[in-house]
Design a protein around this motif. Sequence first.
Motif, PDB file in Angstrom:
ATOM      1  N   GLN A 112       0.809  -1.218   0.000  1.00 14.31           N
ATOM      2  CA  GLN A 112       0.000   0.000   0.000  1.00 14.31           C
ATOM      3  C   GLN A 112       0.846   1.274   0.000  1.00 14.31           C
ATOM      4  N   GLU A 148      -7.595   3.434 -10.073  1.00 16.06           N
ATOM      5  CA  GLU A 148      -7.894   4.125  -8.827  1.00 16.06           C
ATOM      6  C   GLU A 148      -7.775   3.208  -7.622  1.00 16.06           C
ATOM      7  N   GLU A 149      -7.924   1.908  -7.843  1.00 14.37           N
ATOM      8  CA  GLU A 149      -7.755   0.927  -6.780  1.00 14.37           C
ATOM      9  C   GLU A 149      -6.861  -0.202  -7.280  1.00 14.37           C
ATOM     10  N   ARG A 150      -6.157  -0.828  -6.351  1.00 14.02           N
ATOM     11  CA  ARG A 150      -5.292  -1.957  -6.675  1.00 14.02           C
ATOM     12  C   ARG A 150      -5.688  -3.158  -5.822  1.00 14.02           C
ATOM     13  N   SER A 188      -8.301  -4.876  -1.495  1.00 10.29           N
ATOM     14  CA  SER A 188      -8.025  -3.735  -2.365  1.00 10.29           C
ATOM     15  C   SER A 188      -7.667  -2.507  -1.538  1.00 10.29           C
ATOM     16  N   PHE A 189      -7.000  -1.563  -2.160  1.00 10.83           N
ATOM     17  CA  PHE A 189      -6.678  -0.300  -1.512  1.00 10.83           C
ATOM     18  C   PHE A 189      -6.719   0.806  -2.560  1.00 10.83           C
ATOM     19  N   LYS A 190      -6.932   2.031  -2.106  1.00  8.50           N
ATOM     20  CA  LYS A 190      -7.017   3.179  -2.999  1.00  8.50           C
ATOM     21  C   LYS A 190      -5.623   3.710  -3.316  1.00  8.50           C
TER      22      LYS A 190
END
Length: 382
Positions: free
Chosen positions: A169, A209-211, A223-225
């Motif tokens: 992240q 925008e998210e991974r 997921s994270f932003k």
Amino acid sequence: MPGKSAAKLGIGVVGCGNISMTYLRNAALFGEVELRACADISPDMAALRASEYGIRALSVDKLLADPEIDLVLNLTIPAAHFDISLSALSAGKHVFTEKPLATSASDGRRLVAEAAERGLLLGSAPDTFLGAAGRWARRLMDDGAIGRAVTGTAFMMGRGMEHWHPNPQFYYQPGGGPVFDMGPYYLTMLVNLLGPVARVMAMATRGQEERLIIAEGPYRNTSFKVGTPTNILSLLEFSSGATVTFGASWAVFRHSNHPIELHGTEGSLRLPDPDTFGGTVSLSERGADWADFHSESELYGACNWPYAAPDRANYRMLGVADLSRALTTGRKPRASGELALHVLEIMEAILASGESRESVAVYATVDQPPLLQEDEAASLLA
């Protein structure tokens, strides 16, 4: 500030994560440095590294106060670089930090000023430009092999981190992203070969925008932003007049761009990945076939990493050894804080231009570091 072992610079490592193992292993290669202690936010990790390399595990505060420590090797995460480096300088220690120097140019300038005011040396990764491939390229450039540099390209492109890193992240937040994480290798090599950058223009986007984390670990399938641009194309205008396209992206599965190519009035030069110390440098004189200069048999070019099955050259700690020599000769270290600050200002300008869609001047400048000659490179070894 001599250490207790004659003519040896006492090293205290702060940050005992994965990258520390390469530094700690390579320290034994160099004759003027000596590992003495380590510290980490996790006492267990510090104890592990201490037992592996026969040094003391201390708290950060005790390491900074220890009279046996002459230089703090700052291997913490980027967000902690400034605080640890400033604390070390304030404690009267020389500092060599992993890249980037800081996460903002204003903090970088403060570190450079603090070191100068206290009469201490400040150095920063990357030191890869001191490796065999970087020295080959610099000699060819200095000898006029391509004439006056006119243009070039540099590309760092890949998928990102979430497919292999269990906790990726932080790579996707301000102070991270492909420009801040990998840009220092490419930009430092370019400044080493071409001199300082005067102005940049860039466009920056977020490929996603998210991974989704797919690496094994506690965050798998979460997921994270994304909080910083992950796809950047920039144009660098050097003070010399050369212009180079620099692309950095974590939105690319596969590509065929060479890491660095430079083109001048007399020929073209091709460099390997600047994240490693070795590789093949190729020269085309006035359009002739590429002539390859292989660095594997050269000093700091032999494959030594990964350890179990080495297929590339990784001599991190070379910059610390060069800084140690600089202390005895009165010169600046080649991988200096000033060089790292200039690269940091370039990176900040790239992101600012990507946001504003306008060109951004890079006001501070820096001299090209002197070429690491072969006799001095050899003399650094134990």
